[in-house]
Every structure is written in structure tokens, then in C-alpha cells.
Design a protein around this motif. Structure first.
Motif, PDB file in Angstrom:
ATOM      1  N   TYR A 147       0.881  -1.187  -0.121  1.00 17.86           N
ATOM      2  CA  TYR A 147       0.116   0.083  -0.040  1.00 17.86           C
ATOM      3  C   TYR A 147       0.941   1.366   0.042  1.00 17.86           C
ATOM      4  O   TYR A 147       0.512   2.198  -0.712  1.00 17.86           O
ATOM      5  N   THR A 148       1.974   1.150   0.871  1.00 20.58           N
ATOM      6  CA  THR A 148       2.935   2.552   0.768  1.00 20.58           C
ATOM      7  C   THR A 148       3.464   2.521  -0.525  1.00 20.58           C
ATOM      8  O   THR A 148       3.595   3.811  -1.092  1.00 20.58           O
ATOM      9  N   VAL A 149       3.910   1.728  -1.295  1.00 22.11           N
ATOM     10  CA  VAL A 149       4.510   1.707  -2.507  1.00 22.11           C
ATOM     11  C   VAL A 149       3.611   2.295  -3.486  1.00 22.11           C
ATOM     12  O   VAL A 149       3.620   3.033  -4.453  1.00 22.11           O
ATOM     13  N   PHE A 150       2.164   1.526  -3.360  1.00 20.66           N
ATOM     14  CA  PHE A 150       1.200   1.952  -4.296  1.00 20.66           C
ATOM     15  C   PHE A 150       1.022   3.434  -4.217  1.00 20.66           C
ATOM     16  O   PHE A 150       0.876   4.152  -5.341  1.00 20.66           O
ATOM     17  N   THR A 151       0.813   3.843  -3.053  1.00 20.57           N
ATOM     18  CA  THR A 151       0.341   5.491  -2.665  1.00 20.57           C
ATOM     19  C   THR A 151       1.483   6.246  -3.277  1.00 20.57           C
ATOM     20  O   THR A 151       1.267   7.338  -3.863  1.00 20.57           O
ATOM     21  N   PHE A 152       2.700   6.120  -2.894  1.00 22.68           N
ATOM     22  CA  PHE A 152       3.878   6.814  -3.286  1.00 22.68           C
ATOM     23  C   PHE A 152       4.096   6.741  -4.776  1.00 22.68           C
ATOM     24  O   PHE A 152       4.407   7.841  -5.476  1.00 22.68           O
ATOM     25  N   LEU A 154       1.545   6.506  -7.164  1.00 22.86           N
ATOM     26  CA  LEU A 154       0.319   7.431  -7.839  1.00 22.86           C
ATOM     27  C   LEU A 154       0.659   8.956  -7.054  1.00 22.86           C
ATOM     28  O   LEU A 154       0.490  10.035  -8.018  1.00 22.86           O
ATOM     29  N   GLU A 155       1.601   9.413  -6.101  1.00 24.13           N
ATOM     30  CA  GLU A 155       1.656  10.633  -5.846  1.00 24.13           C
ATOM     31  C   GLU A 155       2.907  11.127  -6.632  1.00 24.13           C
ATOM     32  O   GLU A 155       2.945  12.319  -7.109  1.00 24.13           O
ATOM     33  N   MET A 156       3.886  10.395  -7.133  1.00 28.27           N
ATOM     34  CA  MET A 156       4.848  10.619  -8.093  1.00 28.27           C
ATOM     35  C   MET A 156       4.174  10.779  -9.532  1.00 28.27           C
ATOM     36  O   MET A 156       4.743  11.927 -10.319  1.00 28.27           O
ATOM     37  N   ALA A 157       3.311  10.233  -9.697  1.00 29.44           N
ATOM     38  CA  ALA A 157       2.466  10.162 -11.046  1.00 29.44           C
ATOM     39  C   ALA A 157       1.909  11.753 -11.058  1.00 29.44           C
ATOM     40  O   ALA A 157       1.633  12.354 -12.146  1.00 29.44           O
ATOM     41  N   GLU A 158       1.077  12.022  -9.999  1.00 33.27           N
ATOM     42  CA  GLU A 158       0.436  13.300  -9.939  1.00 33.27           C
ATOM     43  C   GLU A 158       1.455  14.460 -10.057  1.00 33.27           C
ATOM     44  O   GLU A 158       1.175  15.520 -10.719  1.00 33.27           O
ATOM     45  N   TYR A 159       2.619  14.417  -9.625  1.00 28.83           N
ATOM     46  CA  TYR A 159       3.618  15.512  -9.754  1.00 28.83           C
ATOM     47  C   TYR A 159       3.959  15.699 -11.159  1.00 28.83           C
ATOM     48  O   TYR A 159       4.705  16.816 -11.373  1.00 28.83           O
ATOM     49  N   THR A 160       3.532  14.935 -12.045  1.00 31.22           N
ATOM     50  CA  THR A 160       4.099  15.142 -13.300  1.00 31.22           C
ATOM     51  C   THR A 160       3.065  16.198 -14.012  1.00 31.22           C
ATOM     52  O   THR A 160       3.086  16.401 -15.407  1.00 31.22           O
ATOM     53  N   PHE A 161       1.770  16.249 -13.210  1.00 34.66           N
ATOM     54  CA  PHE A 161       0.869  17.133 -14.014  1.00 34.66           C
ATOM     55  C   PHE A 161       0.511  18.449 -13.113  1.00 34.66           C
ATOM     56  O   PHE A 161       1.063  18.422 -12.049  1.00 34.66           O
TER      57      PHE A 161
END
Length: 255
Positions: A147-152, A154-161
Motif C-alpha cells: 500500500y505504501t509503494v502504491f500510494t507513493f 501515484l503521488e509521483m505520477a500526480e507531480y508530473t501534471f
């Protein structure tokens, strides 16, 4: 034997024994006597168990009082019956720097995993066959890491937008994953608390039949800490952050 004395209806005292979860090996009629093994792996003992009224079906879990003569004289963690050892908010009872307290505060799910392993419950907080409880701590820890890796990720993916251009699928996936993990955490802790109360004959005091759910939902770290103190006998045995059971090495097991 773990007991707490309570007053009976006639004003006298009566003993409340620790209960043991038994898993029916097959469908059996009431009154049938079967041999069951209880205890930690490597130190199991066989006792005779009478099937309760109504009979049982294969895989059904039922409770029996621990026999008075079970492992007399052998070291074993002692826990009160009929009541909680201390209150939900007595989290400093074992000491302000106790490992169980800080593990519950900083990573509630890890502390829950330790208690689940200590009691030999499965990852959903229920009694289960040995094969399903042998690696409970590892299973829950793996869920936490995933879950921690999953959340991290997706957070990194959000930063590209930019904030207003984040794709809906990222937001929806992150929300769904967070909800799933939250529901799992509440449910497994609720079942853990429910089964601990059944084992030690602890009645509910508030919220009627939803006390376990309410406590697990609104104050999970306090609940985990309370259960850890109840089943840890920290007055005698040391706690440990770096162990699967939250107890120091060579600590006796719970029956």
C-alpha cells in the motif's frame, strides 16, 4: 491459569477461565468428544473437547474453557478475564517509552500485526488453522508495504501534471486504494478486538453491539495498544518493536 474473580448472583465469587478457540475438523453432532491440539507450534498439547449444543460444521470456530489442569506449572503469559486489564486511553500504563505504545502510535497496522501473530490469528483478525496463521505478521507487513509503494507511486505520477490536469484515473485509483486499505484496517482490528473479548470473556460497555467497530474506527491506535497490554504481561516480559509478536525473545506463548 488466568482468572479474575467476579461476584456471582448469590454474592459469592466465581472464576472466569480463559477460553480457547477450537476449529471443528469435520461436521460433528453435539456431545461428540474429539481430541484437539492447542498451544503454540512446538509446544502443543492435546485435550479432549466436547462438541457444544447444536453440533458444529467443518471449519466452524467455537470456544471452550481452558481445562484447569492444562500445562500446570509451565510459564505462560497471564491475562485478566472478565474485564480489560486497563482502559482504552491508559496507553502510558506500560511506560511512556514502551515499544508497544510507540509502535501503535507510529504504525498502527504493524502493532496490530504483532498482536495478531501473538494470538495466532489470521490477517483478518480471526482464529484459523496453523497453516493460515503461521505467517500472519509477514502477510500484514506485506500489505502495508504494498500500500505504501502504491500510494507513493501515484503521488509521483500526480507531480508530473498540474493540479487541475491530473487524470481522473489517478485520483480514482488512489482514492479506491486508500479506502480499501482503510476498510481492511478497521475490519481486521474490529475482528481482533471481538475475538480477544470472546477469549477473555470481556463484555461490551458502550455502543451496544457495535463497540468493537466504533473503537476500531475512531481510535485504532488506542485499541491496538490496549490489546497489546492485555495480552503482553509487560510487567514480567519485555516488549519489542523488532519482533513478529511485539515481545522479546523467549517470552512464553499465549494459549
Amino acid at each position: 491459569m488466568s482468572y479474575v474473580l467476579q461476584d456471582g448472583n448469590d454474592g459469592t465469587s466465581k472464576d472466569i477461565p480463559v477460553n480457547v478457540h477450537i476449529i471443528a475438523p469435520s461436521t460433528l453432532p453435539e456431545g461428540y468428544i474429539l481430541e484437539a491440539e492447542i498451544g503454540a507450534p512446538g509446544s502443543k498439547k492435546t485435550i479432549s473437547v466436547e462438541v457444544p449444543q447444536g453440533g458444529v460444521v467443518e471449519g466452524q470456530v467455537f470456544l471452550i474453557p481452558l481445562p484447569d489442569d492444562f500445562a500446570v506449572g509451565e510459564p505462560r503469559i497471564q491475562a485478566p478475564t472478565g474485564r480489560w486489564k486497563d482502559g482504552t486511553f491508559d496507553f502510558c500504563k506500560a511506560g511512556a517509552c514502551h515499544p508497544s505504545l510507540w509502535c501503535a502510535l507510529c504504525c498502527t497496522q504493524v502493532a496490530m500485526a504483532q498482536v495478531l501473530q501473538r494470538l495466532r490469528f489470521n490477517w483478518l483478525g480471526n482464529p484459523a488453522p496453523e497453516a493460515a496463521t503461521k505467517h500472519t505478521f509477514k502477510v500484514v507487513l506485506a500489505l502495508i508495504i504494498c500500500y505504501t509503494v502504491f500510494t507513493f507511486a501515484l503521488e509521483m505520477a500526480e507531480y508530473t501534471f498540474n493540479y487541475d490536469t491530473v487524470p481522473v484515473w489517478i485520483v480514482a485509483t488512489r482514492f479506491t486504494g486508500g479506502m480499501a486499505f482503510t476498510i481492511y484496517s478497521i475490519y481486521s482490528l474490529m475482528k481482533l478486538r471481538e475475538n480477544v473479548r470472546a477469549k477473555y470473556s470481556i463484555p461490551t460497555e458502550h455502543c451496544g453491539g457495535v463497540e468493537d467497530m466504533c473503537c476500531s474506527m475512531w481510535c485504532s491506535c488506542c485499541v491496538v495498544s490496549q490489546i497489546a497490554r492485555h495480552t503482553g504481561e509487560y510487567e514480567t516480559y519485555k516488549g519489542s518493536v523488532c519482533s513478529e509478536t511485539g515481545m522479546a525473545a523467549h517470552t512464553p506463548s499465549i494459549v
